[in-house]
Write a protein that holds these residues in place. Structure first.
Motif, PDB file in Angstrom:
ATOM      1  N   GLN A 116       0.831  -1.201   0.000  1.00 56.29           N
ATOM      2  CA  GLN A 116       0.000   0.000   0.000  1.00 56.29           C
ATOM      3  C   GLN A 116       0.867   1.253   0.000  1.00 56.29           C
ATOM      4  OE1 GLN A 116      -3.161  -0.191   2.822  1.00 56.29           O
ATOM      5  NE2 GLN A 116      -3.733   1.948   2.649  1.00 56.29           N
ATOM      6  N   ASN A 141       0.252   5.571   0.485  1.00 55.26           N
ATOM      7  CA  ASN A 141      -0.668   6.656   0.820  1.00 55.26           C
ATOM      8  C   ASN A 141       0.090   7.971   0.851  1.00 55.26           C
ATOM      9  OD1 ASN A 141      -3.315   5.397   1.409  1.00 55.26           O
ATOM     10  ND2 ASN A 141      -2.164   4.300   2.971  1.00 55.26           N
ATOM     11  N   SER A 145      -0.573  12.464   1.748  1.00 52.73           N
ATOM     12  CA  SER A 145      -1.420  13.570   2.173  1.00 52.73           C
ATOM     13  C   SER A 145      -0.614  14.846   2.060  1.00 52.73           C
ATOM     14  CB  SER A 145      -1.889  13.366   3.621  1.00 52.73           C
ATOM     15  OG  SER A 145      -2.634  14.479   4.077  1.00 52.73           O
ATOM     16  N   GLY A 205      -4.151   7.311  -2.439  1.00 50.70           N
ATOM     17  CA  GLY A 205      -3.336   6.128  -2.237  1.00 50.70           C
ATOM     18  C   GLY A 205      -3.714   5.009  -3.187  1.00 50.70           C
ATOM     19  N   LYS A 229      -3.762   0.554  -3.114  1.00 50.36           N
ATOM     20  CA  LYS A 229      -3.621  -0.620  -2.256  1.00 50.36           C
ATOM     21  C   LYS A 229      -3.848  -1.885  -3.079  1.00 50.36           C
ATOM     22  CE  LYS A 229      -7.022  -1.611   0.602  1.00 50.36           C
ATOM     23  NZ  LYS A 229      -7.915  -1.602   1.797  1.00 50.36           N
ATOM     24  N   LYS A 261      -7.600   5.346  -4.328  1.00 56.19           N
ATOM     25  CA  LYS A 261      -8.454   6.356  -3.697  1.00 56.19           C
ATOM     26  C   LYS A 261      -7.842   7.729  -3.903  1.00 56.19           C
ATOM     27  CE  LYS A 261      -6.356   6.267   0.931  1.00 56.19           C
ATOM     28  NZ  LYS A 261      -6.576   6.099   2.373  1.00 56.19           N
ATOM     29  N   ARG A 306     -13.234   6.132  -4.484  1.00 56.29           N
ATOM     30  CA  ARG A 306     -12.476   4.879  -4.510  1.00 56.29           C
ATOM     31  C   ARG A 306     -12.825   4.109  -5.781  1.00 56.29           C
ATOM     32  NH1 ARG A 306     -10.254   3.014   0.474  1.00 56.29           N
ATOM     33  NH2 ARG A 306     -10.629   4.514   2.147  1.00 56.29           N
TER      34      ARG A 306
END
Length: 805
Positions: A540, A542, A544, A556, A558, A603, A636
């Motif tokens: 994964q 991610n 921000s 992100g 996954k 996402k 998503r």
């Protein structure tokens, strides 16, 4: 032109020093303030001046001096204010003359509140907090201030700041820190809170979290319903008559002041005040707070504040502390001309180098002399700070800090430091390490973290962290391992990205609505396996990133190779052999477990906090919130056939949440959500819209879950759903009328949670309870309504700081 130094001491008739007395040059707002030893100084150019010494409750004294090139010593000895009582005729049952004065002050309050809608001034702020006593240990952990001093009396905190304070009412203000210092912490920034506690406001916020409802001003529009008043007399100052009024709360356990307020005759403005708050004022955190203020004329019509001093005192967990926080206001400009974009989202700006000023600079600009204990504290802590940088000292600090202690090892986790390398290691607490479930049996889940701070600036966000973990189940004999790596940075706004991977056990609802400890208790003791698990190989990414103006973007990707798990044990504390636990999949959603499959999910999202305010440090900008709602939109997407992915769907969610402060009415909080599937060609049960339910005593996270809803009852893949949570925190309103509750400061809280999936699936729950129990606990009584019928009743307990038990 060289200025001469005027200095001296201000005392009363008995020789007792008058702490923080004001010294002014008559006819101006120029002046200074005496320190806690009564000493003052100021610098004046050649000329003749009248120097005025003032202290609330004492007659002021004037002395005329001629200043040349020589320094002058000028002491003042003030007498207790003698009050003249007006000749009034009070009939039996008649009204105290104070009430007429207060009524006039209340009428004039809106005028004075708005008289200075725009101004700019300079503020000197000095804050100190001292200990009279403290415990040797807290929960078995030694209390060590790392200063080599074992005496009970010590200076805990000392800070000075000079700031420029600009205001354009009703909502615009800005603080610019010009110079600042903290004793023993040369890289940190001192206090920067020059806001004036204005008693011309109806509701007054003093500090943070002292009382969530605020406090009622003695001249608020509704003040006559809350206070008694007593006329103490009047005195004459510069030809003006000033009335002294004693302020007395009508009821205990209301957010009210007691003390004295001085009101000028005829124009009914505040001249000065000495007011006090105590635990009976519904204060939190501290035991008492005294507030002294003195106003001075700026011109014939306008008065400005000269000094404001707050004196807090607290006794908590064996600590006995007291302090003083002094604000000295000067260089007022009541008609400033601000540039068009002067007021922006930055409400506090700390300039580069503001904390690097030399001692000689502070000696030249400090408006009140340091007292002996403050000089000693600066010297001692500055020397200690240099010694603390020695590698041998850092090693000794590490040895003391890194000793094992029972409570953190069991309940909170323990950290271990390597100061020289700016590294922090932590291990998870035992309560999160040993667990039980019907899939793995008794298991050990061992984890911790490693953090490397990548620069030496306190509060810097530039860091790298790693979080390894392993997990082994004694019943299914599976060994899982996972790791997460996070990098945080941002010269201006905060940014982060993380990478994780490995093999791990997850709940079907990835937000983990039931904690590991709670599930252990329910499964082992009460034979209920609420949590449903699956295993997955995963990778994964991610990220921000804040971009300013309250906007944050996040996203992100996954990948999971999802493996179904089945129950492997029926063991319980009662050792009952015929127990049949429910299967390890949500019976509300499916009649059998899912088949092994792969999922690649992306996402992306954006959040916006309008009106976000920022603190701008030399090296970073920090978002400190807003009075407006937070909006979040996320999307998503499940990608079919990519990396063998078997899923194919897309869904969205929109959230809005806010906290509304209603002053005496408490505060109202809400969170509303809309969402649903746009495309649902191939949706695994794990990817349904799930909601945070709860079937145990420990409360679900407030505003983010339901307190009685079964965990997977309303999970769905509908095109639209709606979710709402509201809470009203009364913060002492109503309960302050009930003897037991008002003395313990228990607060009433009420609210509701609602969920709409379709016309056949509607759920509402309402609750009422008490919070602030022992300062940390909240107890709710909850009723659940399923399709207009009462479907459940329960009690829920939340404990601050322990999350979901």
């Amino acid at each position: 032109m060289q200025a001469a130094r005027i200095s001296g001491r201000v005392t009363d008739e008995k020789g007792q020093v008058l702490v923080y007395a004001s010294i002014l040059v008559k006819g101006t707002t120029q002046g200074t303030t005496a320190n806690k030893e009564g000493d003052y100084f100021l610098h004046l150019n050649s000329g003749t001046y009248t120097i005025v010494a003032q202290y609330v409750g004492y007659s002021r004294q004037e002395k005329t001096i001629t200043v040349g090139t020589d320094n002058i010593t000028l002491d003042f000895q003030l007498s207790v204010q003698q009050f003249n009582l007006k000749e009034v005729v009070v009939k039996p049952g008649g009204e105290d003359p104070a009430y007429e004065i207060i009524r006039n002050a209340i009428k004039k309050r809106p005028y004075y509140r708005h008289q200075l809608n725009t101004f700019q001034c300079e503020v000197y702020i000095k804050g100190q907090l001292q200990l009279r006593a403290y415990p040797k240990k807290i929960m078995g952990t030694p209390v060590d201030f790392e200063d080599g001093d074992t005496s009970q009396r010590k200076m805990l905190f000392l800070s000075e700041t000079v700031a420029r304070y600009s205001v354009e009412k009703p909502r615009k203000s800005k603080i610019e820190v010009l110079s600042t210092k903290v004793s023993g912490r040369s890289d940190e920034f001192g206090l920067s809170t020059p806001q004036i506690v204005s008693f011309y406001e109806n509701n007054i916020q003093v500090g943070r979290n002292l009382n969530p409802r605020g406090f009622i001003s003695p001249i608020a529009s509704s003040a006559l319903g809350f206070y008694y008043y007593h006329y103490e007399g009047s005195f004459i100052e510069d030809g003006r008559e000033v009335n002294r009024i004693k302020v007395i709360p009508k009821r205990r356990y209301e957010p009210l002041f007691s003390g004295y307020i001085n009101i000028t005759e005829g124009d009914w403005r505040i001249h000065s005040l000495q007011l006090r708050l105590t635990k009976a004022s519904q204060m939190e955190l501290i035991d008492s707070l005294n507030i002294d203020q003195l106003y001075v004329p700026f011109n014939k019509d306008v008065w400005v504040i000269k000094t404001q001093v707050l004196y807090p005192a607290v006794k908590l967990l064996g600590f006995d502390a007291f302090g003083s926080f002094v604000n000295v206001y000067s260089q007022f400009n009541i008609t400033p001309s601000f540039e068009r974009k002067f007021f922006n989202n930055t409400y506090l700006k700390i300039y580069e180098g503001s904390n690097k000023k030399a001692a000689a600079f502070w000696d030249s600009i400090r408006p009140l002399p340091l007292q002996a204990e403050e000089i000693a504290d600066y010297y001692k802590k500055d020397s200690l700070e240099k010694a603390h940088r020695d590698p041998h000292y850092l090693d000794s600090i590490d040895r003391r800090r890194n000793k094992l202690h029972l409570f953190p090892l069991i309940a909170t986790g323990q950290e271990f430091y390597r100061e020289k390398k700016r590294e922090i290691y932590s291990v998870n607490p035992l309560l999160e390490t040993i667990a039980y479930n019907t899939v793995e049996g008794w298991l050990g889940s061992f984890g911790g973290s490693y953090t490397k701070l990548l620069d030496t600036i306190p509060g810097s966000r530039h860091a790298f962290s790693a979080e390894p973990a392993i997990r082994y189940g004694t019943s299914n004999h599976h060994l899982n391992a996972s790791g997460k790596f996070t990098y945080t940075y941002g010269k201006k706004y905060f940014s982060s990205f993380s990478l994780s991977g490995g093999k791990w056990v997850y709940q079907f609802n990835n937000t983990n609505p039931i904690s590991q400890l709670s599930n252990t208790i329910r499964s082992w003791l009460f034979e209920r396996n609420y949590a449903k698990f699956y295993e997955a190989w995963h990778a994964q990414f991610n990220f921000s990133k804040e971009v300013g103006s309250g906007i944050t973007v996040f996203g992100g990707l996954k990948y999971e190779d999802r493996i179904p798990l089945e129950n492997t044990t029926n063991y319980s504390a009662g050792n009952r052999k015929n127990i049949e636990f429910t299967p390890n999949y949500p019976l509300d959603l499916t009649a059998e477990n899912f088949k092994r499959h792969q999922a690649l999910i992306g996402k992306i999202g954006i959040s916006w906090l309008p009106g976000a305010k920022y603190i701008e440090y030399p090296d970073r900008i920090v978002n400190v919130g807003s009075q407006y709602p937070l909006f979040t939109l996320s999307y998503r997407k499940g990608f079919q056939n990519w990396l063998g992915s078997d899923i194919n769907y897309s869904k969205w969610r929109f959230d809005v949440q806010q906290r509304l402060d209603l002053n005496l009415g408490g505060n109202f909080r809400y969170k509303m959500s809309l969402g649903g599937f746009i495309r649902r060609d191939s949706v695994a049960v794990i990817d349904y819209n799930h909601f945070n339910g709860n079937e145990i005593l420990a409360s679900a996270e407030y505003l983010y879950g339901f307190q009685l809803l079964p965990y997977y009852k309303y999970s769905n893949k509908n095109r639209l759903y709606a979710e709402g949570h509201i809470e009203h925190h009364f913060n002492g309103l109503l309960t302050n009328k009930i003897p037991v509750f008002r003395q313990t400061n228990w607060y009433l809280v009420m609210g509701a949670n609602a969920l709409y999936v379709d016309s056949d699936k509607e759920y509402i729950e309402v609750f009422a309870g008490f919070e602030n129990i022992l300062k940390i606990a909240r107890l709710d009584f909850v009723w659940g309504f399923d399709k207009d019928k009462v479907s459940a009743f329960g009690i829920r307990l939340g404990i601050r700081g322990f999350g979901r038990l």
